[in-house]
Design a protein around this motif. Structure first.
Motif, PDB file in Angstrom:
ATOM      1  N   VAL A   1      29.853  37.683  50.295  1.00 21.39           N
ATOM      2  CA  VAL A   1      30.714  37.441  51.454  1.00 21.39           C
ATOM      3  C   VAL A   1      30.835  35.933  51.632  1.00 21.39           C
ATOM      4  CG1 VAL A   1      31.026  37.780  53.924  1.00 21.39           C
ATOM      5  CG2 VAL A   1      30.002  39.594  52.533  1.00 21.39           C
ATOM      6  N   GLY A   2      32.082  35.448  51.647  1.00 22.10           N
ATOM      7  CA  GLY A   2      32.316  34.020  51.775  1.00 22.10           C
ATOM      8  C   GLY A   2      32.101  33.508  53.189  1.00 22.10           C
ATOM      9  N   ASP A   3      32.206  32.192  53.334  1.00 25.43           N
ATOM     10  CA  ASP A   3      32.002  31.559  54.646  1.00 25.43           C
ATOM     11  C   ASP A   3      33.033  32.019  55.668  1.00 25.43           C
ATOM     12  OD1 ASP A   3      29.878  30.171  53.566  1.00 25.43           O
ATOM     13  OD2 ASP A   3      31.078  28.395  53.064  1.00 25.43           O
ATOM     14  N   ASP A   4      34.216  32.415  55.186  1.00 23.77           N
ATOM     15  CA  ASP A   4      35.263  32.859  56.109  1.00 23.77           C
ATOM     16  C   ASP A   4      35.205  34.363  56.385  1.00 23.77           C
ATOM     17  OD1 ASP A   4      36.012  33.803  53.654  1.00 23.77           O
ATOM     18  OD2 ASP A   4      38.076  33.056  53.738  1.00 23.77           O
ATOM     19  N   GLY A   5      34.161  35.032  55.846  1.00 17.22           N
ATOM     20  CA  GLY A   5      33.998  36.452  56.086  1.00 17.22           C
ATOM     21  C   GLY A   5      34.753  37.363  55.140  1.00 17.22           C
ATOM     22  N   SER A   6      35.338  36.799  54.088  1.00 21.31           N
ATOM     23  CA  SER A   6      36.060  37.626  53.123  1.00 21.31           C
ATOM     24  C   SER A   6      35.192  37.898  51.907  1.00 21.31           C
ATOM     25  CB  SER A   6      37.370  36.949  52.695  1.00 21.31           C
ATOM     26  OG  SER A   6      37.104  35.711  52.055  1.00 21.31           O
ATOM     27  N   LEU A   7      35.507  38.977  51.198  1.00 25.50           N
ATOM     28  CA  LEU A   7      34.776  39.327  49.979  1.00 25.50           C
ATOM     29  C   LEU A   7      35.255  38.419  48.863  1.00 25.50           C
ATOM     30  CD1 LEU A   7      32.693  41.484  49.002  1.00 25.50           C
ATOM     31  CD2 LEU A   7      34.652  42.786  48.155  1.00 25.50           C
ATOM     32  N   VAL A   8      34.316  37.716  48.205  1.00 30.99           N
ATOM     33  CA  VAL A   8      34.678  36.743  47.176  1.00 30.99           C
ATOM     34  C   VAL A   8      33.792  36.929  45.945  1.00 30.99           C
ATOM     35  CG1 VAL A   8      35.470  35.051  48.885  1.00 30.99           C
ATOM     36  CG2 VAL A   8      33.099  34.982  48.078  1.00 30.99           C
TER      37      VAL A   8
ATOM     38  N   LEU B   1      36.019  49.273  55.298  1.00 35.72           N
ATOM     39  CA  LEU B   1      36.555  47.956  55.642  1.00 35.72           C
ATOM     40  C   LEU B   1      37.713  47.554  54.730  1.00 35.72           C
ATOM     41  CD1 LEU B   1      33.119  46.125  56.039  1.00 35.72           C
ATOM     42  CD2 LEU B   1      34.581  47.005  57.874  1.00 35.72           C
ATOM     43  N   GLY B   2      37.914  48.281  53.666  1.00 36.12           N
ATOM     44  CA  GLY B   2      38.962  47.964  52.699  1.00 36.12           C
ATOM     45  C   GLY B   2      38.611  48.565  51.356  1.00 36.12           C
ATOM     46  N   ARG B   3      39.517  48.425  50.393  1.00 34.68           N
ATOM     47  CA  ARG B   3      39.257  48.954  49.053  1.00 34.68           C
ATOM     48  C   ARG B   3      39.611  47.919  48.011  1.00 34.68           C
ATOM     49  NH1 ARG B   3      41.135  51.919  44.741  1.00 34.68           N
ATOM     50  NH2 ARG B   3      43.319  51.711  45.375  1.00 34.68           N
ATOM     51  N   ILE B   4      38.687  47.687  47.090  1.00 36.08           N
ATOM     52  CA  ILE B   4      38.903  46.715  46.023  1.00 36.08           C
ATOM     53  C   ILE B   4      40.009  47.215  45.091  1.00 36.08           C
ATOM     54  CG2 ILE B   4      37.857  45.615  44.014  1.00 36.08           C
ATOM     55  CD1 ILE B   4      35.176  45.739  45.464  1.00 36.08           C
ATOM     56  N   GLU B   5      40.922  46.312  44.761  1.00 35.04           N
ATOM     57  CA  GLU B   5      42.030  46.658  43.877  1.00 35.04           C
ATOM     58  C   GLU B   5      41.647  46.378  42.423  1.00 35.04           C
ATOM     59  OE1 GLU B   5      46.424  46.032  44.853  1.00 35.04           O
ATOM     60  OE2 GLU B   5      46.002  44.361  43.506  1.00 35.04           O
ATOM     61  N   VAL B   6      41.788  47.379  41.572  1.00 31.76           N
ATOM     62  CA  VAL B   6      41.554  47.230  40.136  1.00 31.76           C
ATOM     63  C   VAL B   6      42.900  47.320  39.431  1.00 31.76           C
ATOM     64  CG1 VAL B   6      40.441  48.197  38.095  1.00 31.76           C
ATOM     65  CG2 VAL B   6      39.235  48.189  40.270  1.00 31.76           C
ATOM     66  N   THR B   7      43.193  46.331  38.583  1.00 31.60           N
ATOM     67  CA  THR B   7      44.481  46.250  37.896  1.00 31.60           C
ATOM     68  C   THR B   7      44.308  46.494  36.403  1.00 31.60           C
ATOM     69  OG1 THR B   7      45.237  44.612  39.512  1.00 31.60           O
ATOM     70  CG2 THR B   7      46.514  44.812  37.483  1.00 31.60           C
ATOM     71  N   VAL B   8      45.173  47.317  35.840  1.00 31.12           N
ATOM     72  CA  VAL B   8      45.150  47.579  34.401  1.00 31.12           C
ATOM     73  C   VAL B   8      46.442  47.060  33.774  1.00 31.12           C
ATOM     74  CG1 VAL B   8      43.647  49.593  34.576  1.00 31.12           C
ATOM     75  CG2 VAL B   8      46.121  49.889  34.704  1.00 31.12           C
ATOM     76  N   PHE B   9      46.369  46.785  32.469  1.00 29.33           N
ATOM     77  CA  PHE B   9      47.523  46.283  31.727  1.00 29.33           C
ATOM     78  C   PHE B   9      47.729  47.153  30.492  1.00 29.33           C
ATOM     79  CE2 PHE B   9      45.686  42.805  34.084  1.00 29.33           C
ATOM     80  CZ  PHE B   9      46.781  42.215  34.690  1.00 29.33           C
ATOM     81  N   ASP B  10      48.976  47.586  30.308  1.00 31.98           N
ATOM     82  CA  ASP B  10      49.283  48.415  29.142  1.00 31.98           C
ATOM     83  C   ASP B  10      49.140  47.623  27.851  1.00 31.98           C
ATOM     84  OD1 ASP B  10      49.815  50.625  30.723  1.00 31.98           O
ATOM     85  OD2 ASP B  10      51.941  50.087  30.956  1.00 31.98           O
TER      86      ASP B  10
ATOM     87  N   ARG C   1      45.845  42.283  49.710  1.00 31.43           N
ATOM     88  CA  ARG C   1      45.254  41.693  50.914  1.00 31.43           C
ATOM     89  C   ARG C   1      43.767  41.391  50.704  1.00 31.43           C
ATOM     90  NH1 ARG C   1      48.368  45.982  52.571  1.00 31.43           N
ATOM     91  NH2 ARG C   1      46.529  47.315  52.617  1.00 31.43           N
ATOM     92  N   PRO C   2      43.255  40.339  51.333  1.00 29.32           N
ATOM     93  CA  PRO C   2      41.810  40.068  51.252  1.00 29.32           C
ATOM     94  C   PRO C   2      41.032  41.130  52.014  1.00 29.32           C
ATOM     95  CG  PRO C   2      42.841  38.581  52.821  1.00 29.32           C
ATOM     96  CD  PRO C   2      43.969  39.318  52.148  1.00 29.32           C
ATOM     97  N   ILE C   3      39.768  41.264  51.700  1.00 29.64           N
ATOM     98  CA  ILE C   3      38.900  42.231  52.372  1.00 29.64           C
ATOM     99  C   ILE C   3      37.991  41.471  53.336  1.00 29.64           C
ATOM    100  CG2 ILE C   3      37.126  43.995  52.054  1.00 29.64           C
ATOM    101  CD1 ILE C   3      38.283  44.497  49.276  1.00 29.64           C
ATOM    102  N   ALA C   4      38.244  41.661  54.624  1.00 28.71           N
ATOM    103  CA  ALA C   4      37.480  40.944  55.649  1.00 28.71           C
ATOM    104  C   ALA C   4      36.218  41.726  56.020  1.00 28.71           C
ATOM    105  CB  ALA C   4      38.339  40.727  56.883  1.00 28.71           C
ATOM    106  N   ILE C   5      35.119  41.005  56.108  1.00 28.54           N
ATOM    107  CA  ILE C   5      33.828  41.611  56.454  1.00 28.54           C
ATOM    108  C   ILE C   5      33.364  41.062  57.808  1.00 28.54           C
ATOM    109  CG2 ILE C   5      31.472  42.038  55.699  1.00 28.54           C
ATOM    110  CD1 ILE C   5      33.581  43.075  53.727  1.00 28.54           C
ATOM    111  N   PRO C   6      33.285  41.892  58.858  1.00 31.10           N
ATOM    112  CA  PRO C   6      32.792  41.413  60.155  1.00 31.10           C
ATOM    113  C   PRO C   6      31.342  40.930  60.035  1.00 31.10           C
ATOM    114  CG  PRO C   6      33.915  43.537  60.384  1.00 31.10           C
ATOM    115  CD  PRO C   6      33.730  43.296  58.911  1.00 31.10           C
ATOM    116  N   LEU C   7      31.017  39.940  60.800  1.00 33.51           N
ATOM    117  CA  LEU C   7      29.678  39.365  60.720  1.00 33.51           C
ATOM    118  C   LEU C   7      28.589  40.389  61.029  1.00 33.51           C
ATOM    119  CD1 LEU C   7      30.243  35.879  62.430  1.00 33.51           C
ATOM    120  CD2 LEU C   7      30.052  36.404  59.991  1.00 33.51           C
ATOM    121  N   ASP C   8      28.885  41.340  61.933  1.00 31.60           N
ATOM    122  CA  ASP C   8      27.854  42.308  62.291  1.00 31.60           C
ATOM    123  C   ASP C   8      27.644  43.380  61.231  1.00 31.60           C
ATOM    124  OD1 ASP C   8      30.222  43.643  62.578  1.00 31.60           O
ATOM    125  OD2 ASP C   8      29.839  44.370  64.611  1.00 31.60           O
TER     126      ASP C   8
END
Length: 246
Positions: free
Chosen positions: A111-118, A158-167, A131-138
């Motif tokens: 969790v980054g300093d701004d509360g987002s998943l990094v 809180l959100g879902r990580i996006e996984v990208t595939v390439f043909d 969209r970024p995934i925000a993590i509340p401090l609590d």
């Protein structure tokens, strides 16, 4: 430079390229999510001769870059519940420092300093829709990631990580620092996404294989050098004979 020397030089340049790639693979044996590379060459046929003479062809080697091996590395537990490994094809989409989208298989997350998943390098991990995934401090210390990429805290999702595939994996190019650039990807749905939490994907480099490749390349280079020396000796002998006739 005669044609035989040109052919040998072309061969030696290809060997040097192979050695550079093998050495880079070996240097990244412990790099999370690293995909070993294989150099790609193609034959260039040069035609020589005058119109009245039979056409002679000479084959040279051209470097066409490298492709990465998409084989999956092994799972390495880390004890961090939000570290993830993609089980199957695909990449985590992240926001690169230059404002573009980059992709990675290295699943060290925090969790980054701004509360987002990094990522471990501080790059924001993209969730659904980019969209970024925000993590509340609590919710810090209460996080988990499900197999479908859903990031949850004590209060729920809180959100879902996006996984990208390439043909076309040939269009996925390494840019350094465990990141790749590519275009034309497709985001996996929750049903298609398969993540393993609590660890990361290790490098798919096999040290014994790369070391063996380097030994073979070295022996091939030594053989090429001997051939070059033999050609030089033949040239000197021919010059000596011509000098005696003169």
């Amino acid at each position: 430079m005669d044609i035989s020397s040109t052919v040998l030089l072309s061969h030696e340049q290809a060997l040097r390229r192979r050695m550079d790639v093998a050495a880079n693979n070996l240097a990244n044996v412990s790099t999370a999510g690293f995909k070993r590379e294989d150099p790609v060459f193609r034959e260039y046929v040069e035609k020589t001769g005058e119109p009245q003479d039979p056409v002679r062809t000479t084959s040279l080697v051209l470097d066409q870059g490298a492709v990465h091996d998409t084989a999956q590395g092994g799972f390495q537990p880390t004890g961090n519940p939000i570290d993830v490994m993609i089980d199957g094809p695909g990449y985590l989409a992240v926001d690169a420092p230059d404002g573009t989208t980059a992709y990675t298989r290295a699943g060290y997350l925090k969790v980054g300093d701004d509360g987002s998943l990094v990522t471990a390098g501080g790059l924001p991990v993209r969730g659904e829709g980019g969209r970024p995934i925000a993590i509340p401090l609590d919710q810090l210390g209460k996080l988990s990631i499900g197999p479908d990429g859903t990031v949850s805290g004590a209060a729920g999702a809180l959100g879902r990580i996006e996984v990208t595939v390439f043909d076309n994996e040939a269009g996925v190019d390494p840019r350094g620092d465990g990141l790749f650039t590519a275009s034309g990807g497709r985001a996996l749905t929750a049903a298609e996404t398969k993540l393993r939490s609590g660890g990361i994907e290790g490098s798919n480099v096999q040290p014994i294989v790369e070391t063996t490749n380097m030994v073979e390349i070295l022996r091939a280079y030594q053989t090429s050098m001997k051939m070059s020396e033999a050609i030089g000796d033949m040239r000197k002998a021919a010059i000596d004979k011509l000098g005696r006739f003169g």
